[in-house]
Design a protein around this motif. Structure first.
Motif, short mmCIF file in Angstrom:
data_model
loop_
_atom_site.label_atom_id
_atom_site.label_comp_id
_atom_site.label_asym_id
_atom_site.label_seq_id
_atom_site.Cartn_x
_atom_site.Cartn_y
_atom_site.Cartn_z
N LYS A 1 0.82 -1.20 0.00
CA LYS A 1 0.00 0.00 0.00
C LYS A 1 0.86 1.26 0.00
N PRO B 1 2.50 -3.23 -6.04
CA PRO B 1 2.00 -3.34 -7.41
C PRO B 1 1.70 -2.00 -8.08
N TRP C 1 0.08 0.77 -6.91
CA TRP C 1 -1.36 0.95 -6.70
C TRP C 1 -1.58 2.13 -5.75
N PRO D 1 -6.44 -2.81 -0.62
CA PRO D 1 -6.23 -3.75 -1.73
C PRO D 1 -7.29 -3.57 -2.81
N ALA D 2 -6.94 -3.88 -4.04
CA ALA D 2 -7.82 -3.63 -5.18
C ALA D 2 -8.88 -4.72 -5.28
N TRP E 1 -8.02 -10.24 -8.26
CA TRP E 1 -8.07 -8.87 -7.80
C TRP E 1 -8.05 -7.92 -8.99
N LYS E 2 -7.96 -6.62 -8.74
CA LYS E 2 -8.17 -5.64 -9.81
C LYS E 2 -7.01 -4.67 -9.97
N TYR E 3 -5.78 -5.13 -9.69
CA TYR E 3 -4.64 -4.26 -9.92
C TYR E 3 -4.34 -4.20 -11.41
#
Length: 655
Positions: free
Chosen positions: A166, A186, A188, A193-194, A201-203
């Motif tokens: 994060k 990642p 982000w 978290p995504a 997940w949605k990264y």
């Protein structure tokens, strides 16, 4: 016969210098490791997200959670029993760690750094909700690149720098890559978290390696690869965990295991949260295993901390996410549960293994402390709000007068307080509530934490001399940091002020519940909530409530760019109580809060009356909510129109 030597030419001097360097290099190459120059220590900084003081087994406050790897880390270094985050919310604390500065100075006082609006300077707000005596300060929304961060300092001193997990201090051009990190995974910018902890997940551009992969397992794997790639030079691994922030989900098998162990009388009884704690602890263990395997543990400084207190306002598994008992409050408020958390510093040979300290430390201390541990001097004219805690790491007392926490906001959660600032000095803690007293004066809460760790006894009226003394320290702190302060609220309405509701709020619904309530179907674009029923009759939208607090919501076809909006409607009512209009702004959670609402007086005489309520939004509006009363009754609404302040129609609802 004595002969004077010839003057050395620049070319000759250069040749001599090269010979000396080659000779020295050859000598160090054949020296045994014990005689060679010591390598710079690596740094591993592990920051948990929303991990409360009672969320680990370090202090004997939990029987439900299991954190053997955090205990394993504690055996390698010093555990701090009085470690404080710089803020009860995440982004301000994160900025403090990287800059060594207080949120009062950086201006980042809320976790709004994922929102689209770029704000680099904090500002006062001219007014606030009518039921608040003080206004709320407007927070900075990005960590400005003008700050010389810890990562930049270490990078300029020969360290490989990597950020994992994060961030929440702004997307590019304010991402980790612009703040001194060579690597960002990642990459982000979001607040958590995504989408999920467990894949899919949605990264963007960061896919799971295996089905149902847990993001913390993956982050630890990526961190291991980074350490393996940089064994030849010192590295700074900044592992800022997603755990244990919302959304609340975990490995299904772990949840099932903890569900069998739940004690209904234990305030910590969410199996989902317990499973999240275990995955977080597993990741810590993965890092420790890698340091041992690479034989670099003895030359690595490890810092473990949390960005704020444990979350006790989200509902998970039918209960609070966690409990910070014996501390009062939690994330997003100024009591001990919101700012006090676990912290460990380990460095073999410098910090005694298995030691403990009761010294007061804060997030802004880590930057100057690491510089002293590495014998690195700050830049000219660089200063910190934190101090080096090296004396404490050596088992001594710290020479500090006080620490301060600045939180000029008031999110509507359990144990909430109006905009506040606090000071800790010794075992005393004073909270100043801006303009919360009578006649525009501040209000105070004074606690003796040594005898009242749960902050149940306000001693302000019994120790006015100490209140005055500690409040003078607060004045000095606010002046020194040039803090942007709350102001007396010119729109304060004593008729709407309910001091008995301070600190009282319902839990927010859990983000993933085993039992999901069926959503009511919309009627003419409006959806009823709770005990509210909705239908149309002869061109009217009829709203009834059998349980009080009727309200209906409508989403806009698309976010409107206009900010100054007005909602116009005509309605009759046989209910009672004031009305209230809420609006949902893009990128802001939760969707509807009192801070983004406007109250209006309602004529409950069963006659039609026209109302126009302004919506002073800060971001594009996604939805509106009408609370036409606060009690049981029937309300009939004719045409509803959302317009700009200039009169342009954004959306019109006919019934």
């Amino acid at each position: 016969m004595f002969h004077r030597s010839k003057p050395t030419t620049p070319r000759t001097a250069a040749l001599i210098l090269r010979l000396v360097c080659v000779t020295c290099t050859s000598i160090f190459a054949i020296l045994p490791p014990s005689m060679a120059a010591p390598a710079k220590p690596n740094i591993v900084f592990i920051l948990a997200d929303d991990l409360g003081w009672s969320d680990t087994t370090l202090f004997g406050t939990t029987k439900f959670y299991k954190t053997p790897n955090i205990e394993r880390l504690a055996k390698r270094g010093m555990t701090f029993t009085r470690a404080y985050s710089s803020s009860p919310l995440c982004s301000p604390t994160r900025a403090s760690i990287l800059t060594g500065l207080s949120p009062a100075r950086t201006g980042i006082t809320t976790p709004n750094c994922h929102l689209p609006q770029v704000i680099l300077k904090a500002a006062t707000t001219p007014s606030g909700p009518a039921n608040h005596k003080a206004t709320f300060a407007a927070s900075v929304s990005r960590l400005d690149t003008k700050y010389y961060t810890l990562a930049e300092m270490l990078k300029d001193n020969g360290y490989a720098t990597g950020h994992f997990g994060k961030w929440h201090l702004g997307p590019a051009p304010y991402s980790p890559l612009e703040h001194g990190f060579n690597v960002d995974v990642p990459h982000w910018p979001g607040p958590g978290p995504a989408g999920s902890y467990v894949a899919p997940w949605k990264y963007p551009d960061f896919d799971a390696n295996t089905p149902d992969e847990h993001i913390e397992d993956r982050m630890a794997e990526e961190a291991v690869a980074f350490m393996e790639q940089h064994t030849a030079k010192p590295f700074f691994l900044n592992y800022w965990m997603f755990s244990v922030h919302a959304p609340f989900d975990a490995k299904k098998d772990l949840i099932a295991q903890y569900r069998k162990k739940v004690d209904p009388n234990d305030p910590q009884r969410s199996p989902t949260y317990a499973a999240m704690i275990e995955s977080m602890d597993d990741a810590v263990g993965t890092l420790l295993d890698t340091l041992d395997r690479l034989n670099i543990a003895d030359n690595t400084i490890i810092v473990f901390a949390s960005d704020n207190g444990g979350n006790m306002y989200n509902e998970v598994d039918g209960t609070t996410a966690t409990s910070n008992h014996p501390l009062r409050g939690g994330k997003a408020n100024m009591y001990e549960g919101g700012i006090r958390g676990p912290a460990i510093v380990a460095y073999p040979g410098m910090v005694e293994a298995g030691s403990r300290s009761d010294e007061v430390i804060q997030s802004s201390d880590f930057y100057p402390t690491l510089l002293e541990m590495l014998s690195i001097q700050p830049q000219p004219n660089q200063s910190f709000d934190g101090i080096s805690i090296m004396p404490a790491l050596e088992g001594k007392s710290l020479d500090r007068d006080a620490i301060f926490t600045y939180f000029p906001h008031s999110p509507p959660i359990p144990e909430w307080l109006p905009p506040s600032v606090s000071v800790h000095r010794g075992t005393w803690k004073l909270i100043r509530i801006f303009y919360g007293g009578d006649d525009g004066q501040h209000r105070y809460k004074l606690f003796d934490l040594q005898n009242d760790i749960g902050e149940q006894h306000n001693l302000a009226s019994k120790r006015p001399d100490l209140v005055m003394e500690l409040d003078a320290l607060i004045d000095g702190f606010l002046s020194d940091t040039n803090a942007v302060l709350p102001l007396p609220n010119p729109k304060f309405n004593a008729a709407t002020y309910q001091p008995e509701l301070e600190g009282k709020a319902q839990l927010k619904g859990e983000s993933s519940s085993p039992k999901k309530q069926r959503r009511a179907k919309p009627v003419a674009g409006w959806r009823p909530k709770g005990t509210t029923k909705l239908w149309t009759n002869n061109g009217l939208l009829v709203v009834t409530s059998t349980g009080g607090d009727p309200h209906i919501t409508a989403r806009l076809p698309k976010a409107t760019a206009a900010k100054r909006l007005v909602l116009h409607f005509t309605m009759s009512s046989d209910s009672s109580g004031p009305g209230q209009i809420f609006w949902q702004e893009q990128g802001v959670n939760p969707p509807f809060t009192a801070a983004r609402s406007k109250r209006f007086d309602v004529q409950h005489d069963r006659k039609m009356h026209t109302y126009s309520v302004p919506l002073p939004a800060q971001q594009p509006v996604l939805a509106v909510r009408i609370d036409p009363s606060s009690a049981v009754g029937t309300i009939k609404i004719s045409t509803v129109t959302l317009k700009t302040a200039g009169g342009k129609i954004i959306r019109k609802w006919n019934f």
